[in-house]
Motif scaffolding. Structure first.
Motif, PDB file in Angstrom:
ATOM      1  N   ASN A 113      26.663  40.265  35.491  1.00 41.62           N
ATOM      2  CA  ASN A 113      25.862  41.238  36.232  1.00 41.62           C
ATOM      3  C   ASN A 113      27.155  41.959  35.805  1.00 41.62           C
ATOM      4  O   ASN A 113      28.344  40.940  36.766  1.00 41.62           O
ATOM      5  N   ILE A 114      27.526  43.022  36.266  1.00 43.59           N
ATOM      6  CA  ILE A 114      29.036  43.995  36.710  1.00 43.59           C
ATOM      7  C   ILE A 114      29.163  44.130  37.558  1.00 43.59           C
ATOM      8  O   ILE A 114      28.723  45.214  37.405  1.00 43.59           O
ATOM      9  N   ASP A 115      29.104  44.357  38.611  1.00 40.15           N
ATOM     10  CA  ASP A 115      29.216  45.777  39.962  1.00 40.15           C
ATOM     11  C   ASP A 115      30.391  46.446  39.679  1.00 40.15           C
ATOM     12  O   ASP A 115      31.570  45.828  39.298  1.00 40.15           O
ATOM     13  N   THR A 116      30.010  47.685  39.476  1.00 41.04           N
ATOM     14  CA  THR A 116      30.759  48.382  38.827  1.00 41.04           C
ATOM     15  C   THR A 116      30.709  49.832  40.095  1.00 41.04           C
ATOM     16  O   THR A 116      29.617  50.111  40.514  1.00 41.04           O
ATOM     17  N   TYR A 117      32.128  50.724  40.440  1.00 37.72           N
ATOM     18  CA  TYR A 117      32.299  51.369  41.222  1.00 37.72           C
ATOM     19  C   TYR A 117      32.972  52.837  40.568  1.00 37.72           C
ATOM     20  O   TYR A 117      33.735  52.075  40.123  1.00 37.72           O
ATOM     21  N   ASP A 118      32.017  53.783  41.113  1.00 35.68           N
ATOM     22  CA  ASP A 118      33.671  54.621  40.422  1.00 35.68           C
ATOM     23  C   ASP A 118      33.332  55.590  42.004  1.00 35.68           C
ATOM     24  O   ASP A 118      32.436  56.084  42.729  1.00 35.68           O
ATOM     25  N   LYS A 119      35.236  56.404  41.484  1.00 43.05           N
ATOM     26  CA  LYS A 119      35.269  56.131  43.293  1.00 43.05           C
ATOM     27  C   LYS A 119      36.366  57.776  42.673  1.00 43.05           C
ATOM     28  O   LYS A 119      37.269  57.817  41.978  1.00 43.05           O
ATOM     29  N   ASP A 120      36.371  58.797  43.523  1.00 46.70           N
ATOM     30  CA  ASP A 120      36.895  60.006  43.332  1.00 46.70           C
ATOM     31  C   ASP A 120      38.810  60.414  44.199  1.00 46.70           C
ATOM     32  O   ASP A 120      38.611  59.317  45.427  1.00 46.70           O
ATOM     33  N   LEU A 121      39.434  59.982  43.759  1.00 43.26           N
ATOM     34  CA  LEU A 121      40.939  59.428  44.427  1.00 43.26           C
ATOM     35  C   LEU A 121      41.610  60.892  45.666  1.00 43.26           C
ATOM     36  O   LEU A 121      41.277  62.742  44.707  1.00 43.26           O
ATOM     37  N   GLU A 122      41.521  61.257  46.245  1.00 49.41           N
ATOM     38  CA  GLU A 122      42.561  61.746  46.526  1.00 49.41           C
ATOM     39  C   GLU A 122      44.121  61.666  46.947  1.00 49.41           C
ATOM     40  O   GLU A 122      44.021  60.333  47.633  1.00 49.41           O
ATOM     41  N   ASP A 123      44.848  62.647  47.266  1.00 46.75           N
ATOM     42  CA  ASP A 123      46.508  62.628  47.511  1.00 46.75           C
ATOM     43  C   ASP A 123      46.509  61.480  48.297  1.00 46.75           C
ATOM     44  O   ASP A 123      46.164  61.841  49.901  1.00 46.75           O
ATOM     45  N   GLY A 124      46.988  60.531  48.913  1.00 48.96           N
ATOM     46  CA  GLY A 124      47.639  59.411  50.085  1.00 48.96           C
ATOM     47  C   GLY A 124      46.195  58.437  49.991  1.00 48.96           C
ATOM     48  O   GLY A 124      46.622  57.444  50.680  1.00 48.96           O
ATOM     49  N   ASP A 125      45.726  58.259  49.181  1.00 50.71           N
ATOM     50  CA  ASP A 125      44.481  57.119  48.655  1.00 50.71           C
ATOM     51  C   ASP A 125      45.828  56.141  48.916  1.00 50.71           C
ATOM     52  O   ASP A 125      46.544  55.489  48.113  1.00 50.71           O
ATOM     53  N   ILE A 126      45.462  54.864  49.571  1.00 45.07           N
ATOM     54  CA  ILE A 126      46.136  53.393  49.040  1.00 45.07           C
ATOM     55  C   ILE A 126      44.579  52.750  49.122  1.00 45.07           C
ATOM     56  O   ILE A 126      44.049  52.889  49.536  1.00 45.07           O
ATOM     57  N   ILE A 127      44.996  52.132  48.556  1.00 43.32           N
ATOM     58  CA  ILE A 127      43.607  50.642  47.172  1.00 43.32           C
ATOM     59  C   ILE A 127      44.640  49.614  48.249  1.00 43.32           C
ATOM     60  O   ILE A 127      45.634  49.676  47.509  1.00 43.32           O
ATOM     61  N   VAL A 128      43.961  49.055  48.303  1.00 47.70           N
ATOM     62  CA  VAL A 128      44.264  47.584  48.527  1.00 47.70           C
ATOM     63  C   VAL A 128      42.936  46.059  47.812  1.00 47.70           C
ATOM     64  O   VAL A 128      41.879  46.005  48.401  1.00 47.70           O
ATOM     65  N   MET A 129      43.497  45.159  47.220  1.00 42.13           N
ATOM     66  CA  MET A 129      42.971  44.408  46.682  1.00 42.13           C
ATOM     67  C   MET A 129      43.347  43.280  46.740  1.00 42.13           C
ATOM     68  O   MET A 129      44.791  42.556  46.466  1.00 42.13           O
ATOM     69  N   CYS A 130      42.810  42.277  46.321  1.00 45.20           N
ATOM     70  CA  CYS A 130      43.452  40.882  47.149  1.00 45.20           C
ATOM     71  C   CYS A 130      42.445  39.382  46.640  1.00 45.20           C
ATOM     72  O   CYS A 130      41.301  39.563  46.669  1.00 45.20           O
ATOM     73  N   SER A 131      43.164  38.721  46.571  1.00 44.33           N
ATOM     74  CA  SER A 131      42.305  36.928  46.415  1.00 44.33           C
ATOM     75  C   SER A 131      41.384  36.540  48.114  1.00 44.33           C
ATOM     76  O   SER A 131      41.530  36.741  48.656  1.00 44.33           O
ATOM     77  N   ASP A 132      40.578  36.245  47.498  1.00 43.23           N
ATOM     78  CA  ASP A 132      40.223  34.949  48.850  1.00 43.23           C
ATOM     79  C   ASP A 132      41.101  33.819  49.513  1.00 43.23           C
ATOM     80  O   ASP A 132      40.475  33.756  50.655  1.00 43.23           O
ATOM     81  N   GLY A 133      41.837  33.836  48.794  1.00 47.04           N
ATOM     82  CA  GLY A 133      43.009  33.352  50.115  1.00 47.04           C
ATOM     83  C   GLY A 133      43.557  34.320  51.423  1.00 47.04           C
ATOM     84  O   GLY A 133      43.202  33.720  52.262  1.00 47.04           O
ATOM     85  N   ILE A 134      43.324  35.579  51.167  1.00 42.49           N
ATOM     86  CA  ILE A 134      43.189  36.291  51.831  1.00 42.49           C
ATOM     87  C   ILE A 134      42.112  36.722  52.799  1.00 42.49           C
ATOM     88  O   ILE A 134      42.181  36.027  54.353  1.00 42.49           O
ATOM     89  N   ILE A 135      41.618  36.393  52.648  1.00 41.69           N
ATOM     90  CA  ILE A 135      40.412  36.479  53.144  1.00 41.69           C
ATOM     91  C   ILE A 135      39.698  35.295  53.841  1.00 41.69           C
ATOM     92  O   ILE A 135      39.374  36.237  55.360  1.00 41.69           O
ATOM     93  N   GLU A 136      39.911  34.717  53.296  1.00 38.78           N
ATOM     94  CA  GLU A 136      39.267  33.390  53.921  1.00 38.78           C
ATOM     95  C   GLU A 136      40.245  32.913  55.188  1.00 38.78           C
ATOM     96  O   GLU A 136      39.836  32.098  55.863  1.00 38.78           O
ATOM     97  N   SER A 137      41.595  33.264  54.862  1.00 35.37           N
ATOM     98  CA  SER A 137      43.006  32.694  56.003  1.00 35.37           C
ATOM     99  C   SER A 137      42.029  33.360  57.677  1.00 35.37           C
ATOM    100  O   SER A 137      41.944  32.001  58.493  1.00 35.37           O
ATOM    101  N   ASN A 138      41.366  34.314  57.777  1.00 34.03           N
ATOM    102  CA  ASN A 138      41.391  34.282  58.930  1.00 34.03           C
ATOM    103  C   ASN A 138      39.958  33.189  59.632  1.00 34.03           C
ATOM    104  O   ASN A 138      38.290  33.214  59.259  1.00 34.03           O
ATOM    105  N   HIS A 139      39.603  32.449  61.075  1.00 35.53           N
ATOM    106  CA  HIS A 139      38.923  31.729  61.527  1.00 35.53           C
ATOM    107  C   HIS A 139      38.019  31.892  62.733  1.00 35.53           C
ATOM    108  O   HIS A 139      37.243  31.389  62.664  1.00 35.53           O
ATOM    109  N   GLU A 140      38.396  33.593  62.750  1.00 36.31           N
ATOM    110  CA  GLU A 140      37.892  34.244  64.030  1.00 36.31           C
ATOM    111  C   GLU A 140      36.895  34.851  63.528  1.00 36.31           C
ATOM    112  O   GLU A 140      35.635  34.759  64.640  1.00 36.31           O
ATOM    113  N   TYR A 141      36.579  35.093  62.640  1.00 34.38           N
ATOM    114  CA  TYR A 141      35.377  36.501  62.299  1.00 34.38           C
ATOM    115  C   TYR A 141      34.691  35.543  61.617  1.00 34.38           C
ATOM    116  O   TYR A 141      34.449  35.054  60.998  1.00 34.38           O
ATOM    117  N   ALA A 142      33.080  36.177  61.623  1.00 38.16           N
ATOM    118  CA  ALA A 142      32.039  35.287  60.791  1.00 38.16           C
ATOM    119  C   ALA A 142      32.034  36.265  59.254  1.00 38.16           C
ATOM    120  O   ALA A 142      31.889  35.530  58.843  1.00 38.16           O
TER     121      ALA A 142
END
Length: 193
Positions: A113-142
């Motif tokens: 299954n492919i999760d697909t999302y369509d979004k309109d973009l606006e001037d100044g929007d900042i989009i961030v993509m990252c791998s699990d090495g970034i996400i999993e680095s924090n040990h304080e949050y469940a």
């Protein structure tokens, strides 16, 4: 990768584990994705072909996440396709929306299954993509994804390079100064001309 007709693709693939095997799986996924989409294959067919290639690459249990974002600069839209990938974040000033995946990575099952999302973009929007090495680095949050969201809400700069640096440095600091996993982050900003 430039796809033509004002469309660009940005993608992160994170292979199972870390090191050479993970890098190989990610490389297979990204290089196939670039070739297939550039050759005119549709997104779903491309992802299904990548899934089959990873499943058949060897007998070992292998998989790779796919996080694909296709920007349509003429229409001012973004299409986000996820297979087991970490959330993407869209920041507008202090407001940050999180776009999550509920699907499994490529290479696990023959039918995906492919999760697909369509979004309109606006001037100044900042989009961030990252791998699990970034996400999993924090040990304080469940709920590990939230630390990036909260960090983005507090960041004052709108420089994509600076935001990427802040996220990466914070992720390394979360792991006491030494990255325990591969870490990838892509940040881009929409500028209306």
């Amino acid at each position: 990768t430039r796809l033509g007709d004002g469309k660009y693709m940005l993608a992160i693939s994170d292979g199972m584990g870390s090191g050479a095997n993970a890098r190989r799986n990610s490389k297979i996924a990204i290089s196939m994705l670039e070739r297939l989409l550039s050759s005119g294959f549709d997104k779903e067919t491309s992802i299904n072909l990548i899934n089959s290639a990873i499943m058949n690459a060897n007998k070992e249990e292998m998989y790779a996440t796919l996080d694909i974002e296709i920007l349509d600069l003429y229409a001012g839209k973004i299409e986000i396709l996820k297979n087991g990938a970490c959330p993407s974040y869209i920041k507008k000033n202090k407001k940050v929306n999180m776009i999550k995946s509920t699907s499994l990575p490529t290479g696990i099952m023959s039918n995906i299954n492919i999760d697909t999302y369509d979004k309109d973009l606006e001037d100044g929007d900042i989009i961030v993509m990252c791998s699990d090495g970034i996400i999993e680095s924090n040990h304080e949050y469940a709920n590990k994804e939230l630390w990036v969201k909260y960090l983005l809400e507090e960041i004052q700069t709108d420089s994509p390079e600076r935001i990427a640096d802040i996220i990466l440095h914070e992720a390394i600091d979360n792991d006491f100064g030494k990255a325990k996993d591969d870490m990838s982050v892509i940040v881009f900003k929409v500028n209306k001309k």
